[in-house]
Design an enzyme around this catalytic site. Structure first.
Site, PDB file in Angstrom:
ATOM      1  N   SER A  91       0.783  -1.062  -0.024  1.00  0.00           N
ATOM      2  CA  SER A  91      -0.124  -0.206  -0.085  1.00  0.00           C
ATOM      3  C   SER A  91       0.990   1.080   0.011  1.00  0.00           C
ATOM      4  CB  SER A  91      -0.970   0.051   1.348  1.00  0.00           C
ATOM      5  OG  SER A  91      -2.024   0.933   1.022  1.00  0.00           O
ATOM      6  N   ASP A 186      -8.218  -4.084  -7.079  1.00  0.00           N
ATOM      7  CA  ASP A 186      -7.939  -3.490  -5.551  1.00  0.00           C
ATOM      8  C   ASP A 186      -9.011  -2.729  -4.904  1.00  0.00           C
ATOM      9  OD1 ASP A 186      -6.720  -1.862  -3.634  1.00  0.00           O
ATOM     10  OD2 ASP A 186      -4.899  -2.284  -4.558  1.00  0.00           O
ATOM     11  N   HIS A 253      -6.160  -6.401  -1.361  1.00  0.00           N
ATOM     12  CA  HIS A 253      -5.510  -5.226  -1.265  1.00  0.00           C
ATOM     13  C   HIS A 253      -4.374  -5.731  -0.141  1.00  0.00           C
ATOM     14  CE1 HIS A 253      -4.023  -0.913  -1.213  1.00  0.00           C
ATOM     15  NE2 HIS A 253      -4.005  -1.004   0.236  1.00  0.00           N
TER      16      HIS A 253
END
Length: 312
Positions: A91, A186, A253
């Site tokens: 991330s 995502d 994610h």
């Protein structure tokens, strides 16, 4: 269970086979030294503003200094003697991996094998469903507040600073071997780039944003367009000989942080290969690894997150 017969010394050939089997079972990096760097600065360790006054409060943004201090300490603790090193993050940490990859390479000896691996850090500069560029506006605020633009001098000669903060632009100047892992759907990007709350006041997308299985046909068509945009943005990187990719069609994610999705009997697979196997093949130069999944819902091995279950 892997091993050799008790009381017998295995032949060199048998031993090498056992090692390969063990690596496949546990993953290539299971016995590496690992350091987790806590993310705290809000701009992927790239800000460097001496001070900023906001509503009478003096704020300091020194993400770049934090990065340099951490690397300096790690080099003293043994990183400088590494023969192999992999910079990775997920991330915002994935974006930090894009930003600092070449810096990391420069810290280590030329004889060391140094590569970078970003998980879920390839954020798209796409319009949301209302036609606005919400994410670019957000990035613009971050770049201006933390004076991030100075980190990308080459890019600044071509476009405005906020655009330079996207991985699609950063990767163009990265020379260190790089691997990109991203879910084509995502869920963070769907929730905050494609359909931020401001673009869906009636909450027509709420159930779809919580679980891809709850998306109607029109919403799925929009998601397929988002996937196409991601693949288009990756088309230039795909041509790099030292680059690797694993773009699965999962609603996920950050897939490298959990052993279940990283390397287990139930991990997502493309061409019968787990994420860990793909990254290992690329890092150790066993084979070219550029795996791109077919569109949802074609992959039965995907672990698709259901956020409605998590929020209960």
């Amino acid at each position: 269970m892997l091993g050799w017969e008790p009381g017998r010394v295995p032949s060199h050939k048998r031993f090498r086979l056992w090692v390969r089997q063990m690596d496949r079972a546990l993953g290539d990096f299971y016995n590496w030294n690992k350091v987790k760097v806590r993310y705290c600065d809000g701009a992927s360790f790239s800000g460097y503003r001496e001070s900023e006054v906001q509503n009478g409060t003096i704020l300091f943004f020194r993400g770049q200094r934090i990065w340099e201090a951490i690397m300096g300490e790690l080099l003293q603790k043994g990183l400088a003697n590494s023969k192999e090193a992999l910079l990775t993050g997920c991330s915002a940490g994935g974006l930090a991996t894009f930003i600092h990859c070449d810096d990391f390479r420069a810290l280590l000896p030329n004889v060391a094998t140094v590569k970078c691996f970003a998980d879920a850090g390839f954020f798209l500069n796409e319009k949301d469903i209302s036609g606005k560029r919400f994410i670019q506006s957000l990035y613009s605020d971050v770049v201006q507040l933390q004076d991030v633009g100075n980190k990308f001098p080459d890019c600044l000669s071509r476009m405005e600073p906020s655009q330079c903060f996207f991985a699609e632009e950063i990767i163009k100047s990265v020379t260190t071997p790089f691997f990109i892992l991203n879910a084509a759907y995502d869920f963070w990007q769907i929730r905050y780039i494609l359909v931020p709350a401001e673009s869906d006041p009636e909450k027509a997308w709420l159930r779809c944003k919580q679980s891809i299985q709850h998306c109607d046909s029109n919403q799925l068509q929009t998601l397929q367009g988002f996937r196409n945009a991601m693949l288009s943005s990756l088309s230039e990187f795909k041509q790099k000989k030292n680059g690797g990719m694993f773009i699965d069609s999962c609603f996920a994610h950050c897939q490298s942080m959990d052993g279940y999705t990283w390397h287990s009997p139930n991990s997502p697979r493309i061409n019968n290969k787990t994420i860990a196997e793909a990254v290992g093949d690329w890092f150790f130069d066993r084979k070219e690894t550029k795996e791109i999944d077919c569109p949802y819902p074609c992959n039965p091995t995907c672990y698709n997150v259901d956020l409605s279950q998590l929020s209960r």
